[in-house]
Write an enzyme that holds these catalytic residues in place. Structure first.
Site, PDB file in Angstrom:
ATOM      1  N   SER A 193      37.367 -26.302 -17.987  1.00  0.00           N
ATOM      2  CA  SER A 193      38.022 -27.540 -18.417  1.00  0.00           C
ATOM      3  C   SER A 193      38.483 -28.294 -17.187  1.00  0.00           C
ATOM      4  CB  SER A 193      39.229 -27.204 -19.299  1.00  0.00           C
ATOM      5  OG  SER A 193      40.049 -28.344 -19.503  1.00  0.00           O
ATOM      6  N   TYR A 206      47.089 -22.630 -20.723  1.00  0.00           N
ATOM      7  CA  TYR A 206      45.678 -23.018 -20.828  1.00  0.00           C
ATOM      8  C   TYR A 206      45.146 -23.450 -19.466  1.00  0.00           C
ATOM      9  CZ  TYR A 206      41.501 -25.533 -22.414  1.00  0.00           C
ATOM     10  OH  TYR A 206      40.203 -25.968 -22.601  1.00  0.00           O
TER      11      TYR A 206
END
Length: 303
Positions: A193, A206
């Site tokens: 990501s 995350y």
């Protein structure tokens, strides 16, 4: 001098077979009859993006990005093993892959469970035809629990890290051992990501898991390059998936996302297939240890 000049003079560079007849207007010259074109002998620089006769393993393949990647790899010619926790989702994806004329090996499993990776790899390999191996691994399984740093619990930390990082490592470890043993020219692609490269306003666990995944990608690429196993990652920004539909449904939040995205829109999952096929194919034969950000320009947007 013949009034036709050099009319009809054969040129060896253009024709591989020469059949000559006397030119009645100029007996000293000849003409070709009939000409035979030489096959194109120019070198080919365009590498192959085909995944024909390859077997790919895609995790988190029941929906969203994983589903798109699994079907996209099949469209590029690969047979595909797919893993997810929900059998109904897997069955639907498997049907689409088989309609393309490819083999599909669905496996329902929770990758966060101990020893799951080794059992999954053994199960898939046992189903492959003789002489076939796992050539491509895409670690796509991931999760996020959106919480502010002061509110993150120990269980939330463990869940995110186990799913996003530990499962990717253990499966890469098992698949790489298989590739090395069978002398497979392997390709491992981790779905990361932009949160692994750019600090975002929330999602500390995350982001930490994806930053670690990026660095794991680099280290594994160094360790496994001598075995001809390439390891790369793809870092998406916001794409329309079941994981993001909640936050993107908030018009104010969506507006903030678009303000930070130079291309001014949310990505579509099909736009991740091209980068994945590139990294999975011979087109990227000299690429390893890289994180390819697919983000509409978000990560380079300064002021």
């Amino acid at each position: 001098m013949c009034p036709l000049g050099v009319w009809g003079r054969p040129h060896a560079a253009h024709f591989s077979q020469q059949v000559f007849a006397v030119n009645p207007l100029c007996p000293s010259l000849h003409f070709r009859h009939p000409p035979t074109p030489t096959p194109n002998i120019m070198p080919t620089y365009l590498p192959s993006f085909s995944l024909s006769k390859k077997t790919a393993l895609v995790t988190g393949a029941g929906r969203g990005i994983g589903k798109a990647l699994a079907i996209g790899l099949a469209e590029a010619g690969a047979d595909v093993a797919i893993i997810a926790r929900t059998s109904a989702d897997l069955d639907a994806v498997a049907d689409e892959i088989r309609k393309l004329g490819r083999q599909c090996y669905p496996v329902t499993a929770d990758l966060s469970q101990k020893d799951a990776a080794h059992q999954i790899v053994d199960s898939i390999v046992s189903q492959l035809p003789p002489g076939r191996h796992i050539d491509i691994l895409i670690n796509n399984a991931g999760t996020n629990i959106r919480n502010k740093a002061l509110d993150v619990t120990s269980d939330e930390w463990d869940t995110i890290m186990s799913t996003n990082l530990k499962s990717a490592f253990t499966l890469s470890q098992s698949v790489a051992a298989h590739m090395k043993h069978h002398n497979v020219s392997g390709r491992i692609i981790n779905i990361s990501s932009v949160a692994g490269s750019v600090a975002l306003r929330t999602g500390v666990v995350y982001g930490a898991s994806k930053a670690a995944l990026d660095h794991m990608t680099r280290i594994l690429s160094l360790e496994w390059a001598p075995f001809n196993i390439r390891v790369n990652a793809i870092g998406p920004w916001y794409f329309r998936t079941p994981l993001t539909e909640g936050v993107l449904g908030d018009e104010k939040y969506l507006g903030s996302v678009l303000e930070r995205t130079p291309m001014g829109r949310i990505g579509e999952v099909a736009e991740l297939v091209g980068p994945a096929v590139f990294l999975a194919s011979d087109a990227s034969a000299y690429v390893t240890g890289q994180v390819l950000l697919v983000d509409g320009g978000m990560s380079v947007f300064g002021f």
